[in-house]
Design a protein around this motif. Structure first.
Motif, short mmCIF file in Angstrom:
data_model
loop_
_atom_site.label_atom_id
_atom_site.label_comp_id
_atom_site.label_asym_id
_atom_site.label_seq_id
_atom_site.Cartn_x
_atom_site.Cartn_y
_atom_site.Cartn_z
N ARG A 42 37.52 6.06 62.48
CA ARG A 42 37.77 4.86 61.67
C ARG A 42 37.84 5.21 60.19
O ARG A 42 38.71 4.74 59.46
CB ARG A 42 36.68 3.81 61.90
CG ARG A 42 36.81 3.08 63.22
CD ARG A 42 35.88 1.88 63.29
NE ARG A 42 34.48 2.21 63.04
CZ ARG A 42 33.60 2.59 63.96
NH1 ARG A 42 33.97 2.69 65.22
NH2 ARG A 42 32.35 2.85 63.63
N ASP A 43 36.91 6.08 59.74
CA ASP A 43 36.92 6.50 58.34
C ASP A 43 38.21 7.23 58.00
O ASP A 43 38.79 7.02 56.92
CB ASP A 43 35.72 7.41 58.04
CG ASP A 43 34.39 6.66 58.08
OD1 ASP A 43 34.42 5.41 58.10
OD2 ASP A 43 33.34 7.33 58.12
N LEU A 44 38.66 8.07 58.89
CA LEU A 44 39.91 8.80 58.67
C LEU A 44 41.09 7.84 58.57
O LEU A 44 41.96 8.01 57.70
CB LEU A 44 40.13 9.80 59.81
CG LEU A 44 41.41 10.64 59.73
CD1 LEU A 44 41.40 11.50 58.46
CD2 LEU A 44 41.54 11.51 60.96
N GLU A 45 41.12 6.82 59.43
CA GLU A 45 42.20 5.83 59.36
C GLU A 45 42.18 5.09 58.02
O GLU A 45 43.22 4.83 57.43
CB GLU A 45 42.08 4.85 60.51
CG GLU A 45 42.43 5.45 61.86
CD GLU A 45 42.11 4.52 63.03
OE1 GLU A 45 41.68 3.37 62.79
OE2 GLU A 45 42.29 4.94 64.18
N LEU A 50 44.62 4.54 52.55
CA LEU A 50 44.59 4.68 51.09
C LEU A 50 45.66 5.66 50.62
O LEU A 50 46.26 5.48 49.56
CB LEU A 50 43.21 5.17 50.63
CG LEU A 50 42.06 4.18 50.76
CD1 LEU A 50 40.75 4.85 50.38
CD2 LEU A 50 42.30 2.96 49.90
N LYS A 51 45.88 6.68 51.43
CA LYS A 51 46.89 7.69 51.08
C LYS A 51 48.29 7.07 51.06
O LYS A 51 49.14 7.48 50.28
CB LYS A 51 46.84 8.84 52.09
CG LYS A 51 47.77 9.98 51.78
CD LYS A 51 47.68 11.02 52.84
CE LYS A 51 48.78 10.79 53.84
NZ LYS A 51 48.87 11.82 54.87
N GLU A 57 53.04 1.11 42.88
CA GLU A 57 52.09 -0.01 42.80
C GLU A 57 50.80 0.44 42.12
O GLU A 57 50.25 -0.25 41.27
CB GLU A 57 51.79 -0.52 44.21
CG GLU A 57 50.82 -1.67 44.27
CD GLU A 57 50.52 -2.09 45.70
OE1 GLU A 57 49.52 -2.79 45.87
OE2 GLU A 57 51.25 -1.71 46.62
N LEU A 58 50.34 1.63 42.48
CA LEU A 58 49.14 2.18 41.87
C LEU A 58 49.35 2.40 40.37
O LEU A 58 48.49 2.08 39.56
CB LEU A 58 48.76 3.48 42.56
CG LEU A 58 47.49 4.16 42.10
CD1 LEU A 58 46.28 3.25 42.31
CD2 LEU A 58 47.28 5.46 42.84
N ARG A 59 50.50 2.92 40.01
CA ARG A 59 50.82 3.16 38.60
C ARG A 59 50.82 1.84 37.82
O ARG A 59 50.33 1.76 36.70
CB ARG A 59 52.17 3.86 38.49
CG ARG A 59 52.47 4.37 37.09
CD ARG A 59 53.76 5.19 37.03
NE ARG A 59 53.61 6.42 37.78
CZ ARG A 59 54.41 6.80 38.78
NH1 ARG A 59 55.43 6.05 39.13
NH2 ARG A 59 54.21 7.92 39.41
#
Length: 101
Positions: A42-45, A50-51, A57-59
Motif C-alpha cells: 500500500r505504501d508503495l502504491e 505521488l510520482k 501542476e507541481l510547478r
C-alpha cells in the motif's frame, strides 16, 4: 511387545504434537509477514501515485507558494515604511512642541 508399541505410539504422538506447534508458529509468522507485505505494498502504491503527479501542476503550486511569500514580504515592507514615516512625523511634531516651549 505391547508396552514397546505403546511407547512408540506415545513418542509418535509427542512428535506429532511438536510438529503441530511448529506448524502453528510458522502460520502465525507467515500471517504477520503477509500483513507487513500488504502494508508495504500500500505504501508503495501511495509513493507511486505521488510520482505520477503532473510536474506542471507541481510547478504551478510551488510558484503560487512563492508568489504568496513574495506578496507577504512586500506587504510587510510597505507597512514598515508607512509606520516609519508616521513615527518620524510624530517625532518631529513632538520635537516642535518641546522646542517651542
Amino acid at each position: 511387545i505391547h508396552g514397546t508399541n505403546l511407547l512408540e505410539l506415545e513418542k509418535a504422538k509427542s512428535a506429532i504434537q511438536q510438529s503441530l506447534l511448529s506448524i502453528e508458529t510458522v502460520e502465525r509468522e507467515f500471517r504477520d509477514k503477509l500483513k507487513t507485505y500488504e502494508k508495504v505494498q500500500r505504501d508503495l502504491e501511495e509513493i507511486q501515485s505521488l510520482k505520477n503527479i503532473d510536474t506542471e501542476e507541481l510547478r504551478m503550486k510551488l510558484s503560487a507558494i512563492s508568489k504568496a511569500t513574495t506578496q507577504s514580504v512586500l506587504l510587510q515592507r510597505f507597512v514598515g515604511f508607512i509606520l516609519g514615516v508616521a513615527s518620524s512625523l510624530a517625532g518631529s511634531y513632538i520635537w516642535a512642541l518641546v522646542s517651542a516651549a
